[in-house]
Design a protein around this motif. Structure first.
Motif, PDB file in Angstrom:
ATOM      1  N   UNK A 253       0.775  -1.340  -0.120  1.00 30.93           N
ATOM      2  CA  UNK A 253      -0.012   0.098   0.170  1.00 30.93           C
ATOM      3  C   UNK A 253       0.940   1.218  -0.082  1.00 30.93           C
ATOM      4  N   UNK A 254       0.232   2.251  -0.390  1.00 31.24           N
ATOM      5  CA  UNK A 254       0.828   3.824  -0.249  1.00 31.24           C
ATOM      6  C   UNK A 254      -0.149   4.613   0.216  1.00 31.24           C
ATOM      7  N   UNK A 255       0.304   5.161   1.416  1.00 34.42           N
ATOM      8  CA  UNK A 255      -0.800   6.252   2.283  1.00 34.42           C
ATOM      9  C   UNK A 255      -2.195   5.456   2.628  1.00 34.42           C
ATOM     10  N   UNK A 256      -2.102   4.259   2.913  1.00 35.46           N
ATOM     11  CA  UNK A 256      -2.970   3.414   3.239  1.00 35.46           C
ATOM     12  C   UNK A 256      -4.005   2.893   2.211  1.00 35.46           C
ATOM     13  N   UNK A 257      -3.468   3.071   1.053  1.00 32.31           N
ATOM     14  CA  UNK A 257      -4.080   2.668  -0.309  1.00 32.31           C
ATOM     15  C   UNK A 257      -3.748   1.421  -0.768  1.00 32.31           C
ATOM     16  N   UNK A 258      -4.341   0.367  -0.871  1.00 30.53           N
ATOM     17  CA  UNK A 258      -3.640  -0.716  -1.493  1.00 30.53           C
ATOM     18  C   UNK A 258      -3.274  -0.772  -2.997  1.00 30.53           C
ATOM     19  N   UNK A 259      -2.314  -0.942  -3.350  1.00 31.89           N
ATOM     20  CA  UNK A 259      -1.823  -0.915  -4.728  1.00 31.89           C
ATOM     21  C   UNK A 259      -1.673  -2.302  -5.512  1.00 31.89           C
ATOM     22  N   UNK A 260      -1.319  -3.132  -4.630  1.00 30.50           N
ATOM     23  CA  UNK A 260      -1.139  -4.611  -5.307  1.00 30.50           C
ATOM     24  C   UNK A 260      -1.222  -5.588  -4.101  1.00 30.50           C
ATOM     25  N   UNK A 261      -1.746  -6.740  -4.330  1.00 31.67           N
ATOM     26  CA  UNK A 261      -1.887  -7.929  -3.458  1.00 31.67           C
ATOM     27  C   UNK A 261      -1.208  -9.101  -4.241  1.00 31.67           C
ATOM     28  N   UNK A 262      -0.075  -9.894  -3.620  1.00 34.33           N
ATOM     29  CA  UNK A 262       0.690 -10.840  -4.036  1.00 34.33           C
ATOM     30  C   UNK A 262       0.481 -12.081  -3.392  1.00 34.33           C
TER      31      UNK A 262
END
Length: 77
Positions: free
Chosen positions: A28-37
């Motif tokens: 995440x960046x700034x509590x916003x999820x970007x990717x899940x692996x």
């Protein structure tokens, strides 16, 4: 997160101690999820779920997965 840490994270997902578990890492960046692996034990691939477009890409090659993750993280710097 540098490429070495990403590779270590992917190797951990593939590790034998987690073989009976489903483990997912969310970056995440700034509590916003970007990717899940995650790692698919049945398909023997790393699965990357992109939060912005809900696309899922699979990578059998760890270096390709590291490159895809690094590229996505660099887009959000």
């Amino acid at each position: 997160m540098n490429q070495s840490k990403i590779q270590d994270m992917l190797l951990d997902l593939k590790a034998k101690q987690y073989i009976e578990s489903d483990v997912t890492h969310t970056l995440s960046q700034n509590s916003i999820p970007l990717i899940s692996i995650s790692y698919s034990k049945s398909d023997h691939v790393f699965k990357i779920h992109y939060s912005d477009n809900h696309e899922i890409q699979s990578y059998a090659n760890i270096d390709a997965a590291v490159d895809a993750i690094t590229s996505e993280l660099n887009k959000h710097k």
